[in-house]
Design a protein around this motif. Sequence first.
Motif, PDB file in Angstrom:
ATOM      1  N   ARG A   4      56.203  72.432  28.172  1.00 38.75           N
ATOM      2  CA  ARG A   4      54.752  72.498  27.967  1.00 38.75           C
ATOM      3  C   ARG A   4      54.226  73.729  28.686  1.00 38.75           C
ATOM      4  O   ARG A   4      54.679  74.069  29.778  1.00 38.75           O
ATOM      5  N   LEU A   5      53.291  74.431  28.056  1.00 36.78           N
ATOM      6  CA  LEU A   5      52.737  75.650  28.662  1.00 36.78           C
ATOM      7  C   LEU A   5      51.878  75.297  29.874  1.00 36.78           C
ATOM      8  O   LEU A   5      51.371  74.180  29.971  1.00 36.78           O
ATOM      9  N   PRO A   6      51.693  76.272  30.804  1.00 35.22           N
ATOM     10  CA  PRO A   6      50.742  76.040  31.891  1.00 35.22           C
ATOM     11  C   PRO A   6      49.370  75.715  31.298  1.00 35.22           C
ATOM     12  O   PRO A   6      49.053  76.189  30.206  1.00 35.22           O
ATOM     13  N   SER A   7      48.576  74.933  32.022  1.00 36.70           N
ATOM     14  CA  SER A   7      47.363  74.386  31.401  1.00 36.70           C
ATOM     15  C   SER A   7      46.430  75.462  30.843  1.00 36.70           C
ATOM     16  O   SER A   7      45.832  75.279  29.781  1.00 36.70           O
ATOM     17  N   GLU A   8      46.344  76.640  31.534  1.00 35.00           N
ATOM     18  CA  GLU A   8      45.406  77.665  31.043  1.00 35.00           C
ATOM     19  C   GLU A   8      45.893  78.319  29.741  1.00 35.00           C
ATOM     20  O   GLU A   8      45.127  79.001  29.056  1.00 35.00           O
ATOM     21  N   GLU A   9      47.154  78.121  29.371  1.00 36.70           N
ATOM     22  CA  GLU A   9      47.709  78.711  28.158  1.00 36.70           C
ATOM     23  C   GLU A   9      47.736  77.744  26.976  1.00 36.70           C
ATOM     24  O   GLU A   9      48.075  78.108  25.862  1.00 36.70           O
ATOM     25  N   MET A  10      47.389  76.490  27.227  1.00 32.86           N
ATOM     26  CA  MET A  10      47.460  75.508  26.147  1.00 32.86           C
ATOM     27  C   MET A  10      46.302  75.696  25.186  1.00 32.86           C
ATOM     28  O   MET A  10      45.221  76.094  25.582  1.00 32.86           O
ATOM     29  N   GLU A  11      46.561  75.411  23.920  1.00 34.21           N
ATOM     30  CA  GLU A  11      45.502  75.599  22.924  1.00 34.21           C
ATOM     31  C   GLU A  11      44.375  74.587  23.102  1.00 34.21           C
ATOM     32  O   GLU A  11      43.232  74.869  22.861  1.00 34.21           O
ATOM     33  N   TYR A  12      44.753  73.396  23.509  1.00 30.93           N
ATOM     34  CA  TYR A  12      43.716  72.448  23.890  1.00 30.93           C
ATOM     35  C   TYR A  12      44.276  71.537  24.959  1.00 30.93           C
ATOM     36  O   TYR A  12      45.462  71.267  24.996  1.00 30.93           O
ATOM     37  N   THR A  13      43.411  71.133  25.850  1.00 27.94           N
ATOM     38  CA  THR A  13      43.910  70.356  26.980  1.00 27.94           C
ATOM     39  C   THR A  13      42.871  69.320  27.405  1.00 27.94           C
ATOM     40  O   THR A  13      41.671  69.529  27.274  1.00 27.94           O
ATOM     41  N   THR A  14      43.392  68.224  27.918  1.00 29.20           N
ATOM     42  CA  THR A  14      42.508  67.174  28.419  1.00 29.20           C
ATOM     43  C   THR A  14      42.332  67.291  29.927  1.00 29.20           C
ATOM     44  O   THR A  14      41.580  66.537  30.517  1.00 29.20           O
ATOM     45  N   LEU A  15      43.041  68.281  30.547  1.00 29.65           N
ATOM     46  CA  LEU A  15      43.083  68.345  32.013  1.00 29.65           C
ATOM     47  C   LEU A  15      41.690  68.427  32.676  1.00 29.65           C
ATOM     48  O   LEU A  15      41.425  67.658  33.612  1.00 29.65           O
TER      49      LEU A  15
END
Length: 381
Positions: free
Chosen positions: A339-350
Amino acid sequence: MKITLSVIKADIGGFVGHSGVHPEVLQKVQEVGLKEVEKGNLIDCQTLVCGDDIALVMTHQHGVDSELVHGIAWRAFEEGTAVSKKLKLYGAGQDLLSDTFSGNVKGMGPGVAEMEFEERPSEPVIVFFADKTSPSAWNLPLYEMFADPMVCAGLVIDPKMHDGFTFEVLDTYTGKAVKLSTPAELYDLLALIGSVERYAVKSVWRNSDGEIAAVASTQRLSLIAGKYVGKDDPVMIVRAQSGFPAVGEVLEPFARPWIVEGWMRGSHNGPLMPVSFKQATPTRFDGPPRVIAAGYQIANGKLIGPRDLFDDPAFDRAREQAQLMADILRRQGIFEPHRLPSEEMEYTTLPKILKKLEDRFYELEEGKKAPTGEEHHTETD
Ligand code: F6R
Ligand code: MG
Ligand code: MG
């Protein structure tokens, strides 16, 4: 004869989900393009498919950024979208981010790679087209084709290539570009383009005479739209032979799969698998990311081809290796670095989860501050 080769691509609806293109949609897009050939607006026009994306491959004499040619592509995708909508295909029209065409498809969703050149006595070109990844996927193979003599023997052996190539690199965060000449500035180039989340090679020129050698699409849908609207699956044009890398030197980087960003939900690292046109249907965990290579000879602007260049047993091992790499990465499940680091994800729930848990965080180790990033990599390190 000066001609322009324009490749404009879009995802205007998937069949089924994000895995492929419906034949009726493709037929409509093709029909619109061919009408323009009949009218004399284009010299030639073909379509390519990779995953859920369609590319129009067009030759003409209107130069790059032509309103006429971009308008044709926009209309073809609009008419294709109408068919997608009728069939209720998945994400019908997803890459057409505006209701109206305003002169150029750049910034409006579709990806564009185009170049103008004097047609050589024989003009071999290769159009690469990938699904479930992003434009910086081309950084590594472009480096190997045009600057790594261990991959491209011609850099050492062919006198026309011996002065090297200049790379134009786009900073996708700021929209600024920089030109770096290899071999002299090779390490500066690699320092930038190794950061695939930020930098993407836009084009490559031959140093000895300034001839254009390669152009890639560098649109980043996520930045254009400011919200997730689908992955910016890229295209690239590379000229081959007589003073450019041979067809086999252009294809060689793809014989050793490497890892790119994209895959499921645009949020994972995965191997880029070179496949035949028929196998360009990413289905395992919506992948792994695929790339096709369409070879053409251009004759007075006519597209002779395509030849399906990865439809060759010499790439079977690359496909096997990619499968193995896919198995290894899938073992990580939702954990980085699959999984990509959170800032690189296309969408995130973080951010939502952090917000929800905000009041529940308590001091466990006193006096600690969250890192800002500034404290690393000082000169004394
Ligand atoms: C990646 C991609 C797919 C989708 C996934 C979820 O580029 O297109 O992996 O992200 O299938 O799609 P939605 O959110 O549309 O259900
Ligand atoms: Mg899609
Ligand atoms: Mg796609």
